[in-house]
Scaffold this active site. Structure first.
Site, PDB file in Angstrom:
ATOM      1  N   HIS A   1       0.778  -1.252   0.013  1.00 51.58           N
ATOM      2  CA  HIS A   1       0.029   0.125   0.068  1.00 51.58           C
ATOM      3  C   HIS A   1       0.984   1.120  -0.102  1.00 51.58           C
ATOM      4  O   HIS A   1       0.450   2.198  -0.669  1.00 51.58           O
ATOM      5  CB  HIS A   1      -0.932   0.149   1.179  1.00 51.58           C
ATOM      6  CG  HIS A   1      -1.826  -1.040   1.422  1.00 51.58           C
ATOM      7  ND1 HIS A   1      -1.916  -1.961   2.167  1.00 51.58           N
ATOM      8  CD2 HIS A   1      -2.847  -1.467   0.689  1.00 51.58           C
ATOM      9  CE1 HIS A   1      -2.782  -2.972   2.164  1.00 51.58           C
ATOM     10  NE2 HIS A   1      -3.622  -2.543   1.168  1.00 51.58           N
TER      11      HIS A   1
ATOM     12  N   LYS B   1      -1.272  -7.321  -7.529  1.00 53.83           N
ATOM     13  CA  LYS B   1      -1.582  -8.420  -6.543  1.00 53.83           C
ATOM     14  C   LYS B   1      -3.156  -8.958  -6.890  1.00 53.83           C
ATOM     15  O   LYS B   1      -3.411 -10.133  -7.071  1.00 53.83           O
ATOM     16  CB  LYS B   1      -1.395  -8.249  -5.299  1.00 53.83           C
ATOM     17  CG  LYS B   1      -1.799  -8.942  -4.058  1.00 53.83           C
ATOM     18  CD  LYS B   1      -1.086 -10.065  -4.093  1.00 53.83           C
ATOM     19  CE  LYS B   1      -1.679 -11.074  -2.870  1.00 53.83           C
ATOM     20  NZ  LYS B   1      -2.956 -10.822  -2.174  1.00 53.83           N
TER      21      LYS B   1
ATOM     22  N   ARG C   1      -3.822 -10.344   4.565  1.00 53.17           N
ATOM     23  CA  ARG C   1      -4.401 -11.927   5.080  1.00 53.17           C
ATOM     24  C   ARG C   1      -3.416 -12.683   5.379  1.00 53.17           C
ATOM     25  O   ARG C   1      -3.608 -13.822   5.879  1.00 53.17           O
ATOM     26  CB  ARG C   1      -5.164 -12.454   3.848  1.00 53.17           C
ATOM     27  CG  ARG C   1      -6.634 -11.708   3.627  1.00 53.17           C
ATOM     28  CD  ARG C   1      -7.397 -12.662   2.579  1.00 53.17           C
ATOM     29  NE  ARG C   1      -9.007 -11.992   2.787  1.00 53.17           N
ATOM     30  CZ  ARG C   1      -9.597 -11.119   2.127  1.00 53.17           C
ATOM     31  NH1 ARG C   1      -8.849 -10.778   1.304  1.00 53.17           N
ATOM     32  NH2 ARG C   1     -10.706 -10.863   2.165  1.00 53.17           N
TER      33      ARG C   1
END
Ligand code: PAF
Length: 280
Positions: free
Chosen positions: A34, A146, A184
């Site tokens: 990010h 991704k 995750r």
């Protein structure tokens, strides 16, 4: 850095500051991937905005909405350090007020891969991103490779609905052992974490085969399945060698291919991909 909750505040700040804007939409629990989107946005725009919103409409009934990891204080300090000007952290009712009933459905490219396993997921993603585009009116919006299918879906939506902005796609960020960064990954136990780089190994094996002349789509899928089969903790959901624009599975992969997969390891469902393109 200003942190606001309402649509009205985002619009006011946008007007006050003027200039060009880059938007980085996120669901929080930020990592270096990010941050790289924010840095790219910083380099290409006068101002950078980010949103942090765990979007309920993109989670299925049996998915991890309540358990999705959250750490707002850490997210805000990462965003501030990376040079963000404005962060929107709306409550759910600000995005989906009582009586909300309008959704964006992108058709064909949402059907295979993630869409087959998560039938309502892309309707939720397209709807919230359309709202983010309307609220922020950015010149550029930044997404990670991704989520390869998400990028295809959002490009299709922006084209079909004439959103006047550029979608910028940034490369996957990886750990030293090849595991793609993802919020995750936090669900993995140490033993599962040690098994997780098998996704990247499978993609690299297919890339090597492709470079050595294996241009049959099924041959490439077999290479990836074989590598995954050697890791006892890995339970593949799908393995794909598809057309990078349409996401249709390829027979002939000579001209380029999107290799992708979803694999369950413990409670985590990990996705990864590699885009192979023939030099022009
Ligand atoms: O990629 C994500 O984090 C989400 O799907 C997005 C684009 C922020 C929409 O909720």
């Amino acid at each position: 850095m200003q942190v606001v909750q309402s649509v009205a505040d985002v619009r006011r700040i946008h007007l006050e500051l003027g200039g060009s804007w880059g938007l980085v939409p996120t669901m929080g629990y930020l990592h270096a991937g990010h941050v790289s989107l924010v840095e790219r946005a910083r380099a290409e725009n006068d101002h950078v905005a980010a949103s942090i919103f765990v979007n309920p409409t993109q989670f299925g009934p049996n998915e991890d909405l309540a358990a999705y990891p959250r750490d707002l204080a850490r997210d805000l300090s990462l965003l501030e350090a990376a040079g963000t000007d404005l962060v929107w952290t709306p409550p759910v009712e600000e995005v989906y007020p009582a009586g909300f009933q309008t959704y964006v459905t992108v058709e064909e490219v949402t059907k295979p891969l993630e869409g087959a396993a998560r039938p309502t997921h892309f309707r939720g993603v397209a709807t919230v991103v359309a709202k983010l585009f309307n609220v922020f009116q950015p010149d550029r919006a930044y997404f990670g490779q991704k989520d390869a299918q998400q990028v295809v879906v959002l490009r299709q939506m922006a084209r079909d609905l004439d959103f006047p902005l550029e979608i910028v796609v940034c490369p996957i960020r990886r750990e030293a052992d090849g595991l793609a960064l993802s919020s995750r990954n936090t669900y993995l136990t140490p033993e599962q974490r040690a098994a997780a780089p098998v996704l990247f190994r499978a993609l690299c094996a297919a890339q090597e085969a492709w470079l050595a002349g294996e241009h049959d789509g099924e041959g490439l899928r077999r290479v990836m399945r074989d590598v995954l089969a050697r890791e006892p903790l890995a339970r593949p959901d799908y393995v794909s060698a598809a057309n990078p624009q349409t996401l249709v599975e390829l027979g002939d992969a000579r001209r380029g291919v999107l290799l992708s997969m979803a694999v369950r390891i413990g409670k985590a469902r990990l996705i990864d991909n590699l885009l192979l393109a023939q030099e022009a």
